[in-house]
Design an enzyme around this catalytic site. Structure first.
Site, PDB file in Angstrom:
ATOM      1  N   HIS A 374      20.261-127.504 -40.721  1.00  0.00           N
ATOM      2  CA  HIS A 374      21.725-127.447 -40.506  1.00  0.00           C
ATOM      3  C   HIS A 374      22.321-126.147 -40.488  1.00  0.00           C
ATOM      4  O   HIS A 374      23.445-125.861 -40.527  1.00  0.00           O
ATOM      5  CB  HIS A 374      22.347-128.376 -41.603  1.00  0.00           C
ATOM      6  CG  HIS A 374      22.051-129.513 -41.542  1.00  0.00           C
ATOM      7  ND1 HIS A 374      23.020-130.561 -41.240  1.00  0.00           N
ATOM      8  CD2 HIS A 374      21.119-130.380 -42.066  1.00  0.00           C
ATOM      9  CE1 HIS A 374      22.600-131.761 -40.919  1.00  0.00           C
ATOM     10  NE2 HIS A 374      21.245-131.654 -41.904  1.00  0.00           N
ATOM     11  N   THR A 678      31.592-130.965 -37.417  1.00  0.00           N
ATOM     12  CA  THR A 678      31.790-132.473 -37.086  1.00  0.00           C
ATOM     13  C   THR A 678      33.326-132.892 -37.239  1.00  0.00           C
ATOM     14  O   THR A 678      33.653-133.886 -36.331  1.00  0.00           O
ATOM     15  CB  THR A 678      31.044-133.406 -38.127  1.00  0.00           C
ATOM     16  OG1 THR A 678      31.109-132.870 -39.588  1.00  0.00           O
ATOM     17  CG2 THR A 678      29.518-133.470 -37.824  1.00  0.00           C
TER      18      THR A 678
HETATM   19  O1  NBX Z   1      26.037-129.454 -41.621  1.00  0.00           O
HETATM   20  C1  NBX Z   1      26.944-128.343 -42.286  1.00  0.00           C
HETATM   21  C2  NBX Z   1      27.055-127.514 -41.092  1.00  0.00           C
HETATM   22  O2  NBX Z   1      27.655-126.040 -41.620  1.00  0.00           O
HETATM   23  C3  NBX Z   1      27.771-127.968 -40.024  1.00  0.00           C
HETATM   24  O3  NBX Z   1      27.818-126.820 -38.848  1.00  0.00           O
HETATM   25  C4  NBX Z   1      27.237-129.182 -39.462  1.00  0.00           C
HETATM   26  O4  NBX Z   1      28.061-129.599 -38.626  1.00  0.00           O
HETATM   27  C5  NBX Z   1      26.962-130.310 -40.643  1.00  0.00           C
HETATM   28  C6  NBX Z   1      26.250-131.245 -40.291  1.00  0.00           C
HETATM   29  O5  NBX Z   1      25.218-131.233 -39.472  1.00  0.00           O
HETATM   30  N1  NBX Z   1      26.175-127.937 -43.602  1.00  0.00           N
HETATM   31  C7  NBX Z   1      26.601-128.204 -44.646  1.00  0.00           C
HETATM   32  O6  NBX Z   1      27.380-128.924 -44.780  1.00  0.00           O
HETATM   33  N2  NBX Z   1      25.822-127.882 -45.812  1.00  0.00           N
HETATM   34  C8  NBX Z   1      25.904-128.012 -46.959  1.00  0.00           C
HETATM   35  O7  NBX Z   1      26.865-128.690 -47.319  1.00  0.00           O
HETATM   36  C9  NBX Z   1      24.916-127.564 -47.965  1.00  0.00           C
HETATM   37  C10 NBX Z   1      24.836-128.064 -49.248  1.00  0.00           C
HETATM   38  C11 NBX Z   1      24.090-127.632 -50.124  1.00  0.00           C
HETATM   39  C12 NBX Z   1      23.222-126.667 -49.810  1.00  0.00           C
HETATM   40  C13 NBX Z   1      23.179-126.063 -48.502  1.00  0.00           C
HETATM   41  C14 NBX Z   1      23.944-126.613 -47.638  1.00  0.00           C
HETATM   42  N3  NBX Z   1      22.286-126.128 -50.606  1.00  0.00           N
END
Ligand code: NBX
Length: 837
Positions: A374, A678
């Site tokens: 992601h 999203t």
């Molecule tokens: O995931 C997000 C991305 O930043 C977005 O671009 C994408 O649309 C979405 C779904 O694919 N990433 C995200 O939300 N990451 C976290 O919340 C996260 C939580 C804990 C962690 C690392 C990232 N340790």
């Protein structure tokens, strides 16, 4: 078992377990039954919350019947299932969604109103299940909705945190965090399975012995253990009887373990150990896209993956198949690297406990797992220090070193004499101390790796996983563009628009086949239709204006252009650039004559989102937004031409009010940094236009809706590196408009400028990593283009309809089908409605 019973007994059971009828009276009886028995309340002594509890309990009864029927039929048929492992499920509220998906909203609505309550108020009484940070957690929730709706045999596995993402309050303009103890009043949306308890171990040492064939066997002798208790959350599909499950684990002390310390006469230690056991599932880590490296987080990850795998393996063993059949029965999707330990745990179970050979086991493991990435941000890449890891999971560390050894031997064979390559690809980073690179482990242990939008999937192939593409070949690396569920994000959040669409298309089939929205295109030239379309947008804006009045105590006009940026606060998402442009707008208005002002398009700029509690710069951005709001909103020279609000405690249920009310929303990350996004999809689906960079899924949205319906600005992903280089080594000066804005802040137009100095420092020439200065002029121009376009309301309404009409691709149903066909190899299994409860 049925066969043992006399015929009369069987018949009695059959007769009494007939499904409840779907009429208003049956529904009301069940609600009143729960009021008077489960809640032990009298009818006249009820508030909205107790009404909610009773309706929830009644809804839950019906969910449980469907859950039982689905799980019973699936157990018998035993098709291949997918297990979605995610540390986060950002579900939000359940009641409205469950009633809509089961087709019972109308009946319950009527029943509740006749009983003297307002259905909307009752729905509003539910607290969000906020077991996630942002996009990643919400994606898991949307995928669970689609999996159930498409009748796929699927289970989610996660943790049942006592505290979800913190509640945000704004005090003196600053974010302050409060615990989200969401289980205060019993949670009706879970079924505790107190009988399902799995022992999970930590620490200790490894004993290596030769077995009778001279093979070395490794035996993990752990130092401590805790229990994992299952809590099941039913997920009903839309317009189907299928009801899937999310199993969330809760940690509890083991009885035997307590006793050891207790019998040693150390009562205090035994109580302390028990408390430590419960700590594991106490709180969701509030960081998104950064790695904290805390021991408790590693414990969470192992506790959860070990419990889930134990459960999956137990279910597989019931069918008494060969181990080699495991990947034909089980697909496991890793939502980011958080569950990567599952790869190691399965290898350990197969080799140490089931006595398979290493190679046979590894083949099963790699055929079973697939991994979703992601992010490409380096600070988000999970790494665990080897000494900490060894202390908690000594046997798993050995297995990781073995996986790495065998892997690097193969790399060496394919690309001989390239030490640099081996160093780059190794699962172990040679630092002080050594670090385990979880992303490398996830790639090596999976048969497919996917990104979440086309640009992002290409980027990971040329950056973080480049060497792995060279080694494995292109086919292992695929794209699965994210999607959102139209059930929650249009049907539930925007009921008026949903009804208009169904009335116009002649059915609600579009909710299961979003490509049908295309037919709305034929209505674009119908003035009557456009009027209805825009009236709904205005209704939704009035609703949001009410929320803003309550939460921010600011009055905003629903006739102004509503400009929204709601998402986690992060430097790469550039909320800072947005508020700097707002200051620029403010200064421009202030410099205008009265007649110039008359032609300004009034705008309400709406912000929302949480900053990680330890992310100092992100928290300063929130403070700056609030300081700017305080000055702008009370400036009589500006009046209604510009308002700025920061809506506190942005969450799923607030998003359900904001998304349908947006005219324009901002998706303005530095190109190449936002994997997908999203919310961009949610806004456009609801007829909101977007302004954005060529990043993440914005690019694919552009392709679908046409470039004339989206406001694009800024540099491209492939230009970023050169721009940074030019900035750093050729001292490109700051954009002059931006310079003016910075000077205003430094002069103290918005509170004591000392406060914002660390923020302004991030823009120092050569250090503007997120390229705010480079993109600033084109950003201002794009915002002006928005104003101009909005003035022509007829044309705007056409754009708005065209947006919604072309969003078919972004249904999570499409995403999930692609995963099912290309990665999981599962088929849908609609259950047969046998009329059972
Ligand atoms: O995931 C997000 C991305 O930043 C977005 O671009 C994408 O649309 C979405 C779904 O694919 N990433 C995200 O939300 N990451 C976290 O919340 C996260 C939580 C804990 C962690 C690392 C990232 N340790």
């Amino acid at each position: 078992e049925k066969a043992k019973w006399p015929k009369e007994t069987v018949e009695l059971w059959e007769r009494l377990s007939k499904k409840e009828a779907n009429d208003v009276e049956t529904v009301q009886k069940s609600i009143v039954h729960h009021v008077t028995t489960t809640l032990a309340r009298a009818a006249y002594n009820m508030d909205n919350f107790s009404a909610y509890q009773a309706v929830a309990l009644s809804t839950r009864d019906r969910l449980i019947s469907r859950w039982n029927e689905t799980q019973g039929q699936l157990s018998k048929a035993d098709p291949k299932r997918v297990y979605y492992l995610s540390l986060e499920f950002l579900l939000g509220r359940s009641m409205d969604n469950a009633l809509l998906n089961m087709g019972l909203k109308g009946t319950y609505g009527k029943g509740v109103e006749q009983l003297g309550f307002n259905m909307e108020d009752v729905i509003e009484s539910e607290v969000d299940a906020a077991l996630g940070n942002g996009g990643l957690g919400r994606l898991a929730a949307c995928y669970m909705d689609s999996l159930a709706t498409l009748d796929y045999p699927a289970w989610g596995y996660g943790l049942r945190y006592n505290y979800g993402i913190f509640q945000q309050r704004i005090v003196d303009g600053y974010q302050t965090e409060y615990p989200d103890y969401w289980l205060n009043f019993d949670n009706p949306w879970e079924l505790p399975r107190l009988d399902i308890s799995i022992q999970i171990s930590f620490g200790g040492h490894v004993q290596s012995i030769q077995d009778e064939y001279g093979v070395t066997r490794h035996n993990w002798i752990p130092a401590q253990s805790v229990q994992a208790i299952a809590y099941d959350v039913p997920i009903p599909g839309y317009d189907t009887e299928n009801c899937n499950n999310i199993r969330l684990w809760r940690s509890k002390p083991t009885k035997t373990f307590d006793l050891t310390s207790f019998n040693e006469g150390n009562y205090e230690k035994s109580v302390e150990d028990a408390t430590n056991a419960e700590k594991i599932t106490s709180v969701l880590y509030p960081n998104d896209n950064t790695m904290a490296g805390k021991e408790l987080r590693l414990k969470q990850q192992y506790f959860w993956t070990a419990a889930s795998l134990h459960d999956i393996v137990r279910r597989f063993k019931k069918s008494r198949r060969e181990w080699s059949d495991f990947p034909d029965q089980v697909a496991i999707q890793l939502n980011d690297t958080h569950p990567t330990l599952a790869i190691v745990e399965l290898q350990r179970l197969l080799v140490d406990e089931e006595m398979l050979s290493w190679d046979d086991a590894w083949e099963i493991v790699t055929k079973t797992f697939a991994f979703t990435n992601h992010t490409v941000l380096p600070e988000a890449m999970e790494k665990w220090s080897v000494p900490m890891f060894e202390y908690l999971l000594p046997r798993h560390l050995q297995i990781i070193f073995d996986i790495n050894l065998f892997f690097l031997q193969k790399v060496e064979k394919k690309f001989p004499n390239d030490r640099g390559l081996l160093n780059r690809m190794s699962i172990i980073e040679e630092a002080q101390p050594q670090q385990i690179r979880m992303a490398h482990l996830a790639v090596v242990g999976s048969h497919k790796v996917n990104g979440v939008a086309a640009l992002h999937s290409n980027l990971i192939k040329t950056t973080i996983f480049k060497d792995f593409v060279d080694y494995y070949g292109e086919d292992k690396f695929v794209n699965k563009t994210n999607g959102i569920t139209p059930r929650r994000w249009l049907h539930q959040a925007n009921p008026k628009l949903s009804k208009l669409i169904s009335d116009t298309l002649g059915s609600d089939k579009w909710l299961k086949d979003l490509s049908l929205l295309k037919k709305l295109t034929t209505k674009i030239d119908n003035a009557e239709f456009r009027k209805s379309w825009m009236a709904i947008k205005r209704h939704n804006k009035v609703r949001l204006a009410e929320l803003i009045k309550i939460r921010c105590n600011v009055e905003v006009s629903p006739d102004a252009l509503f400009d929204v940026q709601v998402k986690r606060i992060h430097e790469y998402k550039r909320q800072f650039m947005n508020i700097l442009a707002v200051i620029h707008r403010y200064r421009t208005i202030k410099s205008m004559t009265a007649s110039q002002k008359a032609s300004v398009q009034p705008r309400v700029v709406i912000f929302g989102g949480k900053a990680a509690p330890g992310y100092y710069i992100a928290k300063l951005v929130i403070k700056l937004i609030n300081s700017v709001a305080a000055v702008v909103n009370q400036d009589p020279a500006v009046g209604d031409l510009l308002k700025v609000v920061f809506i506190p405690d942005y969450n799923v249920s607030v998003a359900e009010v904001i998304v349908p009310a947006s005219d324009i929303s901002q998706h303005i990350s530095t190109a190449g940094t936002e994997a997908s996004g999203t919310s961009n999809m949610k806004f456009v689906l609801n007829g909101g236009l977007i302004i954005g960079t060529m990043d993440g899924a914005n690019i694919e949205i552009l392709e679908e809706i046409g470039e004339e319906n989206i406001f694009i600005f800024g540099c491209l992903a492939h230009e970023v590196e050169d721009l940074r280089h030019a900035q750093r080594y050729r001292g490109v000066p700051m954009d002059p408009a931006l310079q003016g804005v910075i000077s205003a802040i430094e002069k103290g137009v918005f509170e004591d400028p000392k406060i914002f100095q660390p923020l302004i420092s991030t823009l120092t020439v050569g250090k503007d990593f997120y390229l705010i200065s480079a993109d600033f002029a084109s950003y201002i121009a794009a915002n002006q283009a928005v104003d101009t376009a909005y003035k022509n309301q007829e044309e705007w309404s056409k754009k708005s309809i065209r947006c919604t009409a072309n969003m078919g691709k972004f249904s999570s149903d499409r995403s999930v089908k692609e995963y099912a066909d290309d990665i999981w190899g599962i088929k849908s299994y609609p259950i047969v409605d046998e009329g059972h409860m």
